[in-house]
Write a protein that holds these residues in place. Sequence first.
Motif, PDB file in Angstrom:
ATOM      1  N   GLY A   6       0.837  -1.294  -0.078  1.00  0.00           N
ATOM      2  CA  GLY A   6       0.176   0.063   0.006  1.00  0.00           C
ATOM      3  C   GLY A   6       0.987   1.137  -0.199  1.00  0.00           C
ATOM      4  N   ALA A   7       0.137   2.417   0.274  1.00  0.00           N
ATOM      5  CA  ALA A   7       1.024   3.644   0.262  1.00  0.00           C
ATOM      6  C   ALA A   7       1.826   3.812   1.456  1.00  0.00           C
ATOM      7  CB  ALA A   7       0.049   4.739   0.086  1.00  0.00           C
ATOM      8  N   LYS A   8       1.373   3.099   2.665  1.00  0.00           N
ATOM      9  CA  LYS A   8       2.274   3.284   3.920  1.00  0.00           C
ATOM     10  C   LYS A   8       3.042   1.746   4.238  1.00  0.00           C
ATOM     11  CE  LYS A   8      -0.861   6.974   5.492  1.00  0.00           C
ATOM     12  NZ  LYS A   8      -1.621   7.364   6.507  1.00  0.00           N
ATOM     13  N   CYS A   9       2.575   0.867   3.812  1.00  0.00           N
ATOM     14  CA  CYS A   9       2.998  -0.409   4.319  1.00  0.00           C
ATOM     15  C   CYS A   9       2.886  -1.771   3.588  1.00  0.00           C
ATOM     16  CB  CYS A   9       2.672  -0.861   5.713  1.00  0.00           C
ATOM     17  SG  CYS A   9       0.943  -1.125   5.903  1.00  0.00           S
ATOM     18  N   ALA A  10       3.514  -2.523   3.691  1.00  0.00           N
ATOM     19  CA  ALA A  10       3.266  -3.828   3.030  1.00  0.00           C
ATOM     20  C   ALA A  10       2.531  -4.726   4.016  1.00  0.00           C
ATOM     21  CB  ALA A  10       4.553  -4.473   2.540  1.00  0.00           C
ATOM     22  N   ALA A  11       1.933  -5.964   3.451  1.00  0.00           N
ATOM     23  CA  ALA A  11       1.402  -7.037   4.342  1.00  0.00           C
ATOM     24  C   ALA A  11       1.553  -8.351   3.474  1.00  0.00           C
ATOM     25  CB  ALA A  11      -0.254  -6.472   4.393  1.00  0.00           C
ATOM     26  N   GLN A  12       1.488  -9.310   4.375  1.00  0.00           N
ATOM     27  CA  GLN A  12       1.279 -10.657   3.665  1.00  0.00           C
ATOM     28  C   GLN A  12      -0.111 -11.264   3.967  1.00  0.00           C
ATOM     29  OE1 GLN A  12       3.866 -13.485   5.624  1.00  0.00           O
ATOM     30  NE2 GLN A  12       3.260 -15.302   4.559  1.00  0.00           N
ATOM     31  N   PHE A  13      -0.797 -11.832   3.012  1.00  0.00           N
ATOM     32  CA  PHE A  13      -2.256 -12.209   3.264  1.00  0.00           C
ATOM     33  C   PHE A  13      -2.371 -14.000   3.084  1.00  0.00           C
ATOM     34  CE2 PHE A  13      -2.311 -10.857  -1.302  1.00  0.00           C
ATOM     35  CZ  PHE A  13      -2.929 -11.845  -1.757  1.00  0.00           C
ATOM     36  N   SER A  14      -1.321 -14.393   2.627  1.00  0.00           N
ATOM     37  CA  SER A  14      -1.266 -15.819   2.656  1.00  0.00           C
ATOM     38  C   SER A  14       0.250 -16.496   2.632  1.00  0.00           C
ATOM     39  CB  SER A  14      -2.077 -16.265   1.528  1.00  0.00           C
ATOM     40  OG  SER A  14      -1.171 -16.399   0.256  1.00  0.00           O
ATOM     41  N   GLY A  15       0.449 -17.424   3.347  1.00  0.00           N
ATOM     42  CA  GLY A  15       1.637 -17.961   3.359  1.00  0.00           C
ATOM     43  C   GLY A  15       1.937 -19.115   2.369  1.00  0.00           C
ATOM     44  N   ASN A  16       2.921 -19.884   2.749  1.00  0.00           N
ATOM     45  CA  ASN A  16       3.734 -21.060   1.924  1.00  0.00           C
ATOM     46  C   ASN A  16       2.545 -21.826   1.604  1.00  0.00           C
ATOM     47  OD1 ASN A  16       5.353 -22.316   0.415  1.00  0.00           O
ATOM     48  ND2 ASN A  16       6.129 -23.604   2.317  1.00  0.00           N
ATOM     49  N   ILE A  17       2.257 -22.165   0.332  1.00  0.00           N
ATOM     50  CA  ILE A  17       1.257 -22.861  -0.313  1.00  0.00           C
ATOM     51  C   ILE A  17      -0.318 -22.521   0.229  1.00  0.00           C
ATOM     52  CG2 ILE A  17       0.432 -25.321  -0.861  1.00  0.00           C
ATOM     53  CD1 ILE A  17       3.012 -26.257  -0.077  1.00  0.00           C
ATOM     54  N   HIS A  18      -0.456 -21.205   0.491  1.00  0.00           N
ATOM     55  CA  HIS A  18      -1.620 -20.593   0.779  1.00  0.00           C
ATOM     56  C   HIS A  18      -1.938 -20.984   2.269  1.00  0.00           C
ATOM     57  CE1 HIS A  18      -2.221 -18.445  -2.785  1.00  0.00           C
ATOM     58  NE2 HIS A  18      -2.041 -19.560  -3.601  1.00  0.00           N
ATOM     59  N   ALA A  19      -0.996 -21.215   2.983  1.00  0.00           N
ATOM     60  CA  ALA A  19      -1.322 -21.281   4.559  1.00  0.00           C
ATOM     61  C   ALA A  19      -2.188 -19.961   4.900  1.00  0.00           C
ATOM     62  CB  ALA A  19       0.064 -21.654   5.428  1.00  0.00           C
ATOM     63  N   PRO A  20      -2.941 -20.020   6.061  1.00  0.00           N
ATOM     64  CA  PRO A  20      -3.614 -18.958   6.612  1.00  0.00           C
ATOM     65  C   PRO A  20      -2.587 -18.168   7.191  1.00  0.00           C
ATOM     66  CG  PRO A  20      -4.255 -20.721   7.777  1.00  0.00           C
ATOM     67  CD  PRO A  20      -3.310 -21.448   6.539  1.00  0.00           C
ATOM     68  N   THR A  21      -1.745 -17.447   6.762  1.00  0.00           N
ATOM     69  CA  THR A  21      -0.769 -16.456   7.412  1.00  0.00           C
ATOM     70  C   THR A  21      -1.296 -14.939   6.966  1.00  0.00           C
ATOM     71  OG1 THR A  21       0.789 -18.156   7.069  1.00  0.00           O
ATOM     72  CG2 THR A  21       1.641 -16.008   7.725  1.00  0.00           C
ATOM     73  N   SER A  22      -1.469 -14.025   7.790  1.00  0.00           N
ATOM     74  CA  SER A  22      -1.534 -12.815   7.536  1.00  0.00           C
ATOM     75  C   SER A  22      -0.760 -11.790   8.640  1.00  0.00           C
ATOM     76  CB  SER A  22      -3.057 -12.406   7.581  1.00  0.00           C
ATOM     77  OG  SER A  22      -3.854 -13.241   6.852  1.00  0.00           O
ATOM     78  N   GLN A  23      -0.043 -10.892   7.983  1.00  0.00           N
ATOM     79  CA  GLN A  23       0.544  -9.911   9.005  1.00  0.00           C
ATOM     80  C   GLN A  23       0.883  -8.772   8.222  1.00  0.00           C
ATOM     81  OE1 GLN A  23       3.916 -12.264  10.170  1.00  0.00           O
ATOM     82  NE2 GLN A  23       4.831 -12.303   7.952  1.00  0.00           N
ATOM     83  N   ILE A  24       0.935  -7.390   9.004  1.00  0.00           N
ATOM     84  CA  ILE A  24       1.161  -6.107   8.367  1.00  0.00           C
ATOM     85  C   ILE A  24       2.729  -5.687   8.861  1.00  0.00           C
ATOM     86  CG2 ILE A  24       0.364  -3.668   8.601  1.00  0.00           C
ATOM     87  CD1 ILE A  24      -2.320  -4.862   8.911  1.00  0.00           C
ATOM     88  N   ASP A  33      11.714  -9.018  11.137  1.00  0.00           N
ATOM     89  CA  ASP A  33      11.894  -8.215  12.234  1.00  0.00           C
ATOM     90  C   ASP A  33      11.097  -7.016  11.817  1.00  0.00           C
ATOM     91  OD1 ASP A  33      13.373  -7.601   9.973  1.00  0.00           O
ATOM     92  OD2 ASP A  33      15.051  -6.622  10.979  1.00  0.00           O
ATOM     93  N   ASN A  34      10.182  -6.939  11.174  1.00  0.00           N
ATOM     94  CA  ASN A  34       9.472  -5.622  10.987  1.00  0.00           C
ATOM     95  C   ASN A  34       8.026  -5.755  10.788  1.00  0.00           C
ATOM     96  OD1 ASN A  34       9.775  -2.712  10.039  1.00  0.00           O
ATOM     97  ND2 ASN A  34       9.365  -3.322   7.867  1.00  0.00           N
ATOM     98  N   VAL A  35       7.470  -6.626  11.585  1.00  0.00           N
ATOM     99  CA  VAL A  35       6.032  -6.998  11.659  1.00  0.00           C
ATOM    100  C   VAL A  35       5.302  -6.074  12.554  1.00  0.00           C
ATOM    101  CG1 VAL A  35       4.443  -8.874  12.318  1.00  0.00           C
ATOM    102  CG2 VAL A  35       6.436  -9.340  11.138  1.00  0.00           C
ATOM    103  N   ALA A  36       4.091  -5.395  12.270  1.00  0.00           N
ATOM    104  CA  ALA A  36       3.576  -4.547  13.096  1.00  0.00           C
ATOM    105  C   ALA A  36       2.439  -5.209  13.795  1.00  0.00           C
ATOM    106  CB  ALA A  36       3.046  -3.257  12.417  1.00  0.00           C
ATOM    107  N   TRP A  37       1.924  -6.227  13.025  1.00  0.00           N
ATOM    108  CA  TRP A  37       0.669  -6.938  13.588  1.00  0.00           C
ATOM    109  C   TRP A  37       0.566  -8.234  12.858  1.00  0.00           C
ATOM    110  CZ3 TRP A  37      -3.298  -9.173  10.782  1.00  0.00           C
ATOM    111  CH2 TRP A  37      -4.366  -9.463  11.551  1.00  0.00           C
ATOM    112  N   LYS A  38       0.210  -9.051  13.624  1.00  0.00           N
ATOM    113  CA  LYS A  38       0.027 -10.641  13.137  1.00  0.00           C
ATOM    114  C   LYS A  38      -1.021 -11.391  13.515  1.00  0.00           C
ATOM    115  CE  LYS A  38       3.290 -14.429  12.271  1.00  0.00           C
ATOM    116  NZ  LYS A  38       4.636 -14.973  12.744  1.00  0.00           N
ATOM    117  N   ALA A  39      -1.899 -11.777  12.482  1.00  0.00           N
ATOM    118  CA  ALA A  39      -3.084 -12.484  13.096  1.00  0.00           C
ATOM    119  C   ALA A  39      -2.823 -13.565  13.840  1.00  0.00           C
ATOM    120  CB  ALA A  39      -3.890 -12.912  11.583  1.00  0.00           C
ATOM    121  N   PRO A  40      -3.832 -13.704  14.880  1.00  0.00           N
ATOM    122  CA  PRO A  40      -3.572 -14.853  15.695  1.00  0.00           C
ATOM    123  C   PRO A  40      -3.991 -16.198  14.818  1.00  0.00           C
ATOM    124  CG  PRO A  40      -5.624 -14.150  16.125  1.00  0.00           C
ATOM    125  CD  PRO A  40      -5.013 -12.978  15.229  1.00  0.00           C
TER     126      PRO A  40
END
Length: 136
Positions: A6-24, A33-40
């Motif tokens: 995005g204009a201010k940051c990046a995010a991950q919305f799926s992980g390896n082989i579409h594992a349910p991994t989300s983080q901003i 070392d640059n994660v601001a938020w990680k989904a439980p």
Amino acid sequence: MSYVHGAKCAAQFSGNIHAPTSQIYKDQRIGPDNVAWKAPKEKVNPWQAEWNVFLDAIRNNKPHNEAKRAALSNLGAIMGRAAVHMGRIITWEEAMASKFQFCPNVAELTADSPAPVQADAQGRYLAPVPGVWNEI
């Protein structure tokens, strides 16, 4: 893995082989070392949960129809692609009213038909130009 910027940051919305991994991330740099938020961590993988519902419907003779959800999801993806290709916001109403077709004669194509998209004299294919391209 799937990422968005995005204009201010990046995010991950799926992980390896579409594992349910989300983080901003804190900014555009993607790194552990640059994660601001990680989904439980999810208790059930969403793809497994989908299968559980589907199999329950089969085993218990329950109605199960995802056609509307799939169609609307696909339309949302089409709108996103059109917005990028055209360089502007596409409204739901505009998309629903559109008669656009990438290949207007698709019903007449056969195995012997020429490809509906042809390269130019230099062997290049037409690319969308935002503000010029019309897709909706």
